[in-house]
Design an enzyme around this catalytic site. Structure first.
Site, PDB file in Angstrom:
ATOM      1  NE  ARG A  51      -4.245  -1.607   0.138  1.00 59.86           N
ATOM      2  CZ  ARG A  51      -5.472  -1.647   0.862  1.00 59.86           C
ATOM      3  NH1 ARG A  51      -5.766  -0.827   1.929  1.00 59.86           N
ATOM      4  NH2 ARG A  51      -6.066  -2.741   0.684  1.00 59.86           N
ATOM      5  CG  ASP A  87      -8.886  -3.575  -4.347  1.00 58.64           C
ATOM      6  OD1 ASP A  87      -8.314  -3.010  -3.537  1.00 58.64           O
ATOM      7  OD2 ASP A  87      -9.799  -4.684  -4.130  1.00 58.64           O
ATOM      8  CE1 TYR A 130     -13.384  -7.677   1.785  1.00 61.34           C
ATOM      9  CE2 TYR A 130     -11.417  -9.133   0.828  1.00 61.34           C
ATOM     10  CZ  TYR A 130     -11.929  -7.916   1.706  1.00 61.34           C
ATOM     11  OH  TYR A 130     -11.008  -7.299   2.538  1.00 61.34           O
TER      12      TYR A 130
HETATM   13  O1  CP3 Z   1       0.454   0.484  -3.370  1.00 55.55           O
HETATM   14  C1  CP3 Z   1      -0.239  -0.807  -3.303  1.00 55.55           C
HETATM   15  O2  CP3 Z   1      -0.021  -1.625  -2.456  1.00 55.55           O
HETATM   16  C2  CP3 Z   1      -1.191  -1.176  -4.466  1.00 55.55           C
HETATM   17  C3  CP3 Z   1      -2.462  -1.016  -4.157  1.00 55.55           C
HETATM   18  C4  CP3 Z   1      -3.320  -1.958  -3.344  1.00 55.55           C
HETATM   19  C5  CP3 Z   1      -4.745  -1.611  -3.312  1.00 55.55           C
HETATM   20  N1  CP3 Z   1      -5.470  -2.774  -2.901  1.00 55.55           N
HETATM   21  C6  CP3 Z   1      -5.130  -0.301  -3.484  1.00 55.55           C
HETATM   22  C7  CP3 Z   1      -6.286   0.176  -2.502  1.00 55.55           C
HETATM   23  C8  CP3 Z   1      -3.289  -3.160  -2.937  1.00 55.55           C
HETATM   24  C9  CP3 Z   1      -2.067  -4.126  -2.809  1.00 55.55           C
HETATM   25  C10 CP3 Z   1      -4.626  -3.741  -2.758  1.00 55.55           C
HETATM   26  C11 CP3 Z   1      -4.929  -5.136  -2.239  1.00 55.55           C
HETATM   27  C12 CP3 Z   1      -5.923  -5.242  -1.368  1.00 55.55           C
HETATM   28  N2  CP3 Z   1      -7.473  -4.932  -1.616  1.00 55.55           N
HETATM   29  C13 CP3 Z   1      -6.010  -6.539  -0.255  1.00 55.55           C
HETATM   30  C14 CP3 Z   1      -4.883  -7.362  -0.035  1.00 55.55           C
HETATM   31  C15 CP3 Z   1      -3.735  -6.411   1.017  1.00 55.55           C
HETATM   32  C16 CP3 Z   1      -4.027  -6.123   2.204  1.00 55.55           C
HETATM   33  O3  CP3 Z   1      -4.402  -5.057   2.535  1.00 55.55           O
HETATM   34  O4  CP3 Z   1      -4.289  -7.175   3.042  1.00 55.55           O
HETATM   35  C17 CP3 Z   1      -7.284  -6.346   0.510  1.00 55.55           C
HETATM   36  C18 CP3 Z   1      -7.634  -7.072   1.387  1.00 55.55           C
HETATM   37  C19 CP3 Z   1      -8.171  -5.406  -0.352  1.00 55.55           C
HETATM   38  C20 CP3 Z   1      -9.530  -5.228  -0.493  1.00 55.55           C
HETATM   39  C21 CP3 Z   1      -9.660  -3.786   0.058  1.00 55.55           C
HETATM   40  N3  CP3 Z   1      -9.668  -2.764  -1.072  1.00 55.55           N
HETATM   41  C22 CP3 Z   1      -9.797  -3.253   1.240  1.00 55.55           C
HETATM   42  C23 CP3 Z   1      -9.819  -3.671   2.560  1.00 55.55           C
HETATM   43  C24 CP3 Z   1      -9.929  -1.575   1.095  1.00 55.55           C
HETATM   44  C25 CP3 Z   1      -9.811  -0.333   1.994  1.00 55.55           C
HETATM   45  C26 CP3 Z   1     -11.007   0.080   2.229  1.00 55.55           C
HETATM   46  C27 CP3 Z   1     -11.302   1.346   2.653  1.00 55.55           C
HETATM   47  O5  CP3 Z   1     -11.535   2.424   2.170  1.00 55.55           O
HETATM   48  O6  CP3 Z   1     -10.515   1.690   3.847  1.00 55.55           O
HETATM   49  C28 CP3 Z   1      -9.850  -1.483  -0.518  1.00 55.55           C
HETATM   50  C29 CP3 Z   1      -9.773  -0.143  -1.224  1.00 55.55           C
HETATM   51  C30 CP3 Z   1      -8.757   0.165  -1.888  1.00 55.55           C
HETATM   52  N4  CP3 Z   1      -7.508  -0.746  -2.370  1.00 55.55           N
HETATM   53  C31 CP3 Z   1      -7.813   1.371  -1.420  1.00 55.55           C
HETATM   54  C32 CP3 Z   1      -6.899   1.483  -2.164  1.00 55.55           C
HETATM   55  C33 CP3 Z   1      -5.650   2.564  -2.286  1.00 55.55           C
HETATM   56  C34 CP3 Z   1      -8.456   2.613  -0.819  1.00 55.55           C
HETATM   57  C35 CP3 Z   1      -9.482   3.198  -1.703  1.00 55.55           C
HETATM   58  C36 CP3 Z   1      -9.166   4.707  -1.989  1.00 55.55           C
HETATM   59  O7  CP3 Z   1      -8.192   5.053  -2.019  1.00 55.55           O
HETATM   60  O8  CP3 Z   1     -10.380   5.407  -2.294  1.00 55.55           O
END
Ligand code: CP3
Length: 362
Positions: free
Chosen positions: A45, A94, A169
């Protein structure tokens, strides 16, 4: 032969000298357990809400839509590389993107996470999960082509969600603390569960192949929520599907990283599933993790992400502890034990990269 040329013979856009430099990078050398000039570092992230430049370019664009715009994906992926001098980029996407691409009705809700409209609970629901083709994710191929041209000698990590974490999910319909519906299927209808995970293994394999063929030089399988499982259940009901994914991408010869949270009791099995590098969260020190994983694997990790909210001295002390615990490892990639938290001060990350590079210079 370059490890980046896959079985289909598709050539990534990067030139040969550039590919050689990428292959010789500290990150890929550490993945292959070769000597390195310094311990490589990147952050799960690393792109995202901790960066003001990310919040700016994302303004008004929903998360899933931003993953489908190649120029935007390229810009967001490059932001942390420019700012922090990390040793690898991770493709901005994602874990639910391939599911969206095959037509599953889902969305990523801000502050919540992925939400699935029609959760998968019965055998009939499996029909939602058709195969993924490269044409379904043309924007991924396009973005990686743009990225490898811009990244120069910095390697690009592709990634996907592991079958269990995706299933959590799909079956729950959204984020869960207990995974009660997913586990009920796993215990109560093992054949349906096995078929679901096998379908997801096919989709995940196809998605990783697209990224490698487009030019990703390593891949990470995120089984973020596997820590919810007892080892015997992981081995019987989850590991076969993850092993299938690792086997599917093995012919490409790119390093395969396997990560989950709270997986102290599963580290050996996660290596056994077929990973070259095992990701470790902050709960198990790396020397102990190495004993659990056994020889022949590199480790990635494992600074507690909340340490970054403490003073600079505290960050250095805790980072030094991670490096010291990793001193006897065959290969070590410095990372956090889980993703960067959105409220992290990005300057703390930049300083941490500099500290790890200086402290580990050989
Ligand atoms: O820079 C990086 O690491 C690449 C980006 C990345 C994202 N998602 C972008 C994202 C990666 C590697 C993921 C993988 C991901 N997504 C996982 C596995 C990694 C982990 O954290 O364990 C999981 C479980 C998800 C599912 C998911 N997607 C979650 C739990 C969330 C967060 C929800 C929130 O708003 O708190 C997301 C959304 C997400 N994926 C965001 C980003 C940058 C946030 C959305 C935003 O920026 O508006």
């Amino acid at each position: 032969m370059s490890a980046n040329v896959g079985p289909s013979g598709h050539q990534p856009t990067a030139t040969t000298p550039q590919r050689d430099a990428v292959q010789d990078s500290a990150f890929l050398r550490a993945c292959r357990r070769e000597p390195v000039p310094h311990t490589p570092v990147w952050f799960m992230r690393q792109a995202g809400r901790s960066l003001p430049e990310y919040r700016k370019v994302r303004e008004g664009i929903p998360m899933l839509e931003s993953c489908m715009r190649p120029e935007l994906v390229t810009e967001i992926t490059l932001q942390p590389v420019r700012r922090h001098n990390v040793d690898a980029a991770i493709y901005f996407s994602d874990i639910v993107v391939p599911l969206k691409a095959i037509g599953i009705a889902l969305d990523i809700k801000p502050g919540v996470g992925p939400v699935v409209e029609n959760p998968i609970r019965t055998r009939a629901d499996l029909a939602q999960l058709r195969d993924l083709t490269p044409e379904d994710v043309g924007y991924v191929t396009e973005a990686i082509g743009l990225l490898t041209a811009e990244l120069g000698e910095t390697p690009l990590i592709g990634f996907a969600g592991a079958p269990f974490t995706l299933a959590s999910y799909l079956v729950e319909g959204g984020p869960s603390r207990t995974y009660e519906n997913a586990k009920a299927m796993m215990y109560g209808d093992p054949q349906l569960w096995a078929d679901l995970l096998d379908r997801l293994a096919e989709i995940t394999s196809a998605f990783l192949k697209v990224q490698i063929e487009a030019g990703a030089s390593a891949v990470q399988l995120f089984d973020s929520w596997a820590g919810a499982l007892a080892p015997a259940d992981y081995r019987r009901s989850v590991m076969p599907a993850s092993a299938k994914v690792f086997e599917a991408v093995a012919p490409y010869g790119v390093p395969r990283i396997h990560f989950g949270v709270g997986t102290g009791e599963l580290l050996g099995l996660m290596g056994e599933a077929g990973a070259d590098v095992v990701g470790v969260d902050w709960r198990v020190p790396l020397d102990e993790a190495a004993r659990r994983v056994g020889p022949g694997k590199a480790l990635q990790g494992n600074l507690d992400p909340t340490v970054l909210f403490a003073s600079r001295e505290a960050v250095e002390t805790k980072a030094r502890e991670v490096l010291d615990a990793a001193a006897g490892l065959e290969g070590h990639i410095f990372n956090l034990g889980h993703g960067v938290m959105p409220s992290t001060n990005p300057d703390a990350l930049t300083h941490l990269v500099e500290y790890v590079h200086t402290r580990s210079a050989r």
